[in-house]
Design a protein around this motif. Sequence first.
Motif, mmCIF file in Angstrom:
data_model
loop_
_atom_site.group_PDB
_atom_site.id
_atom_site.type_symbol
_atom_site.label_atom_id
_atom_site.label_comp_id
_atom_site.label_asym_id
_atom_site.label_seq_id
_atom_site.Cartn_x
_atom_site.Cartn_y
_atom_site.Cartn_z
ATOM 1 N N PRO A 1 -9.924 15.989 7.036
ATOM 2 C CA PRO A 1 -11.254 16.601 7.151
ATOM 3 C C PRO A 1 -11.337 17.696 8.204
ATOM 4 C CG PRO A 1 -11.436 14.216 7.020
ATOM 5 C CD PRO A 1 -9.983 14.525 7.187
ATOM 6 N N SER A 2 -10.509 17.609 9.244
ATOM 7 C CA SER A 2 -10.547 18.619 10.301
ATOM 8 C C SER A 2 -9.544 19.742 10.081
ATOM 9 C CB SER A 2 -10.284 17.959 11.661
ATOM 10 O OG SER A 2 -8.980 17.399 11.695
ATOM 11 N N GLY A 3 -8.807 19.680 8.970
ATOM 12 C CA GLY A 3 -7.861 20.739 8.655
ATOM 13 C C GLY A 3 -6.501 20.609 9.302
ATOM 14 N N ARG A 4 -6.217 19.479 9.932
ATOM 15 C CA ARG A 4 -4.918 19.303 10.581
ATOM 16 C C ARG A 4 -3.817 19.017 9.566
ATOM 17 N NH1 ARG A 4 -6.477 14.699 14.840
ATOM 18 N NH2 ARG A 4 -7.440 13.952 12.910
ATOM 19 N N GLU A 5 -2.552 19.192 10.024
ATOM 20 C CA GLU A 5 -1.411 18.846 9.181
ATOM 21 C C GLU A 5 -1.401 17.349 8.908
ATOM 22 O OE1 GLU A 5 2.294 20.043 10.838
ATOM 23 O OE2 GLU A 5 2.061 22.147 10.231
ATOM 24 N N LEU A 6 -0.903 16.999 7.743
ATOM 25 C CA LEU A 6 -0.721 15.591 7.385
ATOM 26 C C LEU A 6 0.710 15.163 7.720
ATOM 27 C CD1 LEU A 6 -2.448 15.659 3.886
ATOM 28 C CD2 LEU A 6 -3.388 14.756 6.015
ATOM 29 N N PRO A 7 0.957 13.872 7.868
ATOM 30 C CA PRO A 7 2.322 13.404 8.121
ATOM 31 C C PRO A 7 3.277 13.872 7.022
ATOM 32 C CG PRO A 7 0.762 11.633 8.524
ATOM 33 C CD PRO A 7 -0.023 12.758 7.917
ATOM 34 N N SER A 8 4.501 14.172 7.401
ATOM 35 C CA SER A 8 5.492 14.641 6.438
ATOM 36 C C SER A 8 5.939 13.502 5.533
ATOM 37 C CB SER A 8 6.690 15.245 7.174
ATOM 38 O OG SER A 8 7.304 14.270 7.981
ATOM 39 N N TRP A 9 6.545 13.852 4.407
ATOM 40 C CA TRP A 9 7.031 12.858 3.467
ATOM 41 C C TRP A 9 8.197 13.424 2.673
ATOM 42 C CZ3 TRP A 9 6.369 13.754 -1.932
ATOM 43 C CH2 TRP A 9 5.536 14.831 -2.259
ATOM 44 N N THR A 10 8.911 12.547 1.980
ATOM 45 C CA THR A 10 10.052 12.938 1.173
ATOM 46 C C THR A 10 9.838 12.448 -0.259
ATOM 47 O OG1 THR A 10 11.212 10.929 1.877
ATOM 48 C CG2 THR A 10 11.686 12.966 3.087
ATOM 49 N N PRO A 11 10.505 13.063 -1.238
ATOM 50 C CA PRO A 11 10.323 12.643 -2.633
ATOM 51 C C PRO A 11 10.536 11.151 -2.830
ATOM 52 C CG PRO A 11 11.531 14.711 -2.565
ATOM 53 C CD PRO A 11 11.393 14.249 -1.134
ATOM 54 N N GLY A 12 9.614 10.535 -3.576
ATOM 55 C CA GLY A 12 9.649 9.093 -3.805
ATOM 56 C C GLY A 12 8.679 8.323 -2.945
ATOM 57 N N ALA A 13 8.042 8.994 -1.981
ATOM 58 C CA ALA A 13 7.138 8.306 -1.052
ATOM 59 C C ALA A 13 5.797 7.979 -1.707
ATOM 60 C CB ALA A 13 6.911 9.172 0.184
ATOM 61 N N HIS A 14 5.125 6.990 -1.125
ATOM 62 C CA HIS A 14 3.773 6.656 -1.576
ATOM 63 C C HIS A 14 2.870 6.430 -0.366
ATOM 64 C CE1 HIS A 14 5.344 2.500 -0.954
ATOM 65 N NE2 HIS A 14 4.092 2.237 -0.603
ATOM 66 N N ILE A 15 1.579 6.397 -0.616
ATOM 67 C CA ILE A 15 0.599 6.089 0.420
ATOM 68 C C ILE A 15 -0.225 4.891 -0.017
ATOM 69 C CG2 ILE A 15 0.428 8.437 1.334
ATOM 70 C CD1 ILE A 15 -2.203 8.723 -0.286
ATOM 71 N N ASP A 16 -0.815 4.211 0.965
ATOM 72 C CA ASP A 16 -1.821 3.189 0.692
ATOM 73 C C ASP A 16 -3.177 3.875 0.751
ATOM 74 O OD1 ASP A 16 0.181 1.272 0.728
ATOM 75 O OD2 ASP A 16 -0.183 0.721 2.806
ATOM 76 N N LEU A 17 -3.942 3.753 -0.300
ATOM 77 C CA LEU A 17 -5.303 4.269 -0.302
ATOM 78 C C LEU A 17 -6.254 3.100 -0.077
ATOM 79 C CD1 LEU A 17 -6.104 7.220 -0.696
ATOM 80 C CD2 LEU A 17 -6.788 6.667 -3.028
ATOM 81 N N ILE A 18 -7.053 3.186 0.991
ATOM 82 C CA ILE A 18 -8.022 2.129 1.321
ATOM 83 C C ILE A 18 -9.340 2.553 0.711
ATOM 84 C CG2 ILE A 18 -9.102 0.828 3.195
ATOM 85 C CD1 ILE A 18 -6.624 1.820 4.901
ATOM 86 N N LEU A 19 -9.700 1.926 -0.381
ATOM 87 C CA LEU A 19 -10.797 2.406 -1.222
ATOM 88 C C LEU A 19 -12.157 2.060 -0.615
ATOM 89 C CD1 LEU A 19 -9.164 1.522 -4.631
ATOM 90 C CD2 LEU A 19 -9.407 3.778 -3.599
ATOM 91 N N PRO A 20 -13.202 2.794 -1.021
ATOM 92 C CA PRO A 20 -14.544 2.569 -0.463
ATOM 93 C C PRO A 20 -14.922 1.094 -0.473
ATOM 94 C CG PRO A 20 -14.557 4.508 -1.878
ATOM 95 C CD PRO A 20 -13.198 3.887 -2.015
ATOM 96 N N GLY A 21 -15.437 0.637 0.657
ATOM 97 C CA GLY A 21 -15.770 -0.767 0.832
ATOM 98 C C GLY A 21 -14.731 -1.494 1.663
ATOM 99 N N GLY A 22 -13.479 -0.977 1.662
ATOM 100 C CA GLY A 22 -12.426 -1.527 2.507
ATOM 101 C C GLY A 22 -11.745 -2.768 1.994
#
Length: 300
Positions: free
Chosen positions: A9-30
């Motif tokens: 939201p503030s326009g900063r860089e995101l953590p780097s990643w390599t092909p095959g990586a995934h993220i955990d998405l914490i969906l609304p409500g938690g």
Amino acid sequence: MVALTLVDPSGRELPSWTPGAHIDLILPGGDLVRQYSLCGSPADRYAWRIAVLFEPGGRGGSRLVHQALGVGVTVRARGPRNHFPLAPSDRCLFIAGGIGITPLLPMVASAEADGRNWELLYGGRSRASMAFLDELTGYGDRVRVHPQDEAGLLPLAKALGTPRLDCLVYCCGPEPLIGAVESHCVRWPAGSLRTERFGARPVTADEANHVTTFEVVCRRSDTTLTVPPHESILDVADRAGVVTLSACREGFCGTCETNVIEGAPEHRDSLLTEQQRASGSSMLICVSRARGGSRLVLDL
């Protein structure tokens, strides 16, 4: 399917990643945490792209993504983590089924940029259901698209019939596809096949028939747990107040991976490689147990 671009939201860089990586998405409500493969470019440090298939019969995660995550909505994420990395090799065979194309997209781009000898087999029910076909067109005949309603099932016997010493196979998709690829790769050199599942690995009859009570010593917490036959280490640890991390609770995301100090784990996950399992140095405590009901000492 919907593709989402996530930015800070503030326009900063995101953590780097390599092909095959995934993220955990914490969906609304938690309450819901879901794992999604990053399918954009690792070179773009300001945006992460994921793609989510709407599954009417699923557990509710995809419905929330499709209905609640519009432009401008803030969502929390953890990661990235990579348990499906692209390893050095002269040749790569990528095999995707449906939404399984997502982790393979950046792998294909990386293999092309590195000048590797590679090809992609991509199957789906129909062309209309297969995402990112436009992006893949630029690779020419290295990509072989097999809509089932036009060309039938992927020609796995032809593609995998002759084992190769210089080729790594990467497969992601529904369980029947992964199971078929595993069967065809039995004669390939150990470590040739790399897979990523989006769901739990089926429990074998032998595993189902050999479920016993065992003891777990949590070294850092100075706590001893008794894990009964039909509960996981994770469930018992959470109830006892032992601090753990978890997400999928089905053995495929890696969030709960825990170091093993003593004892022999019985691995029931969908994530660790055969070499990692053989070492016995870590285990996924949401599904894996103690071999033969023995005692485990874990770094918890």
